[in-house]
Design a protein around this motif. Sequence first.
Motif, PDB file in Angstrom:
ATOM      1  N   LYS A 238       0.819  -1.211   0.000  1.00 53.30           N
ATOM      2  CA  LYS A 238       0.000   0.000   0.000  1.00 53.30           C
ATOM      3  C   LYS A 238       0.855   1.264   0.000  1.00 53.30           C
ATOM      4  O   LYS A 238       0.330   2.363   0.000  1.00 53.30           O
ATOM      5  N   GLY A 239       2.185   1.122   0.028  1.00 53.73           N
ATOM      6  CA  GLY A 239       3.081   2.272  -0.044  1.00 53.73           C
ATOM      7  C   GLY A 239       3.542   2.823   1.292  1.00 53.73           C
ATOM      8  O   GLY A 239       4.141   3.899   1.338  1.00 53.73           O
ATOM      9  N   ALA A 240       3.296   2.115   2.387  1.00 52.65           N
ATOM     10  CA  ALA A 240       3.723   2.592   3.701  1.00 52.65           C
ATOM     11  C   ALA A 240       5.247   2.607   3.786  1.00 52.65           C
ATOM     12  O   ALA A 240       5.925   1.758   3.214  1.00 52.65           O
ATOM     13  N   LYS A 241       5.775   3.590   4.519  1.00 52.29           N
ATOM     14  CA  LYS A 241       7.223   3.736   4.700  1.00 52.29           C
ATOM     15  C   LYS A 241       7.574   3.661   6.181  1.00 52.29           C
ATOM     16  O   LYS A 241       6.784   4.026   7.033  1.00 52.29           O
ATOM     17  N   LYS A 242       8.798   3.221   6.461  1.00 45.89           N
ATOM     18  CA  LYS A 242       9.319   3.117   7.827  1.00 45.89           C
ATOM     19  C   LYS A 242       8.350   2.370   8.737  1.00 45.89           C
ATOM     20  O   LYS A 242       7.769   2.925   9.657  1.00 45.89           O
ATOM     21  N   ILE A 243       8.191   1.095   8.479  1.00 46.60           N
ATOM     22  CA  ILE A 243       7.279   0.241   9.242  1.00 46.60           C
ATOM     23  C   ILE A 243       8.020  -0.330  10.443  1.00 46.60           C
ATOM     24  O   ILE A 243       9.099  -0.894  10.306  1.00 46.60           O
ATOM     25  N   THR A 244       7.439  -0.168  11.619  1.00 47.63           N
ATOM     26  CA  THR A 244       8.012  -0.691  12.857  1.00 47.63           C
ATOM     27  C   THR A 244       7.021  -1.654  13.493  1.00 47.63           C
ATOM     28  O   THR A 244       5.838  -1.345  13.613  1.00 47.63           O
TER      29      THR A 244
END
Length: 91
Positions: free
Chosen positions: A67-73
């Motif tokens: 879905k294009g999410a960035k910096k996933i923690t």
Amino acid sequence: MFEISMLGMFFTAVWMLAQPASSTRRDEWWVEVDTDSPKRTYCFGPYDSRQEASDRSTGYIRDLENKGAKKITINLKQGSQPTQLRASEES
């Protein structure tokens, strides 16, 4: 495949919200997922073990990346159901 994963996440969230608060256990595991772009926090669970929560988290990461999410923690947490479930976006 993506639609199946999203559908599974939806049903997990609905099931979680439908559970009475008294049914939570302190030995449950939860997956908390934070993303920086967009700025959101998701919570999934409960799971019976840390390993199960960890195994499930890979699917959440993949779906969010698609879905294009960035910096996933990812944070694995043990304990009672979170008192506040949120998916927020800050301006």
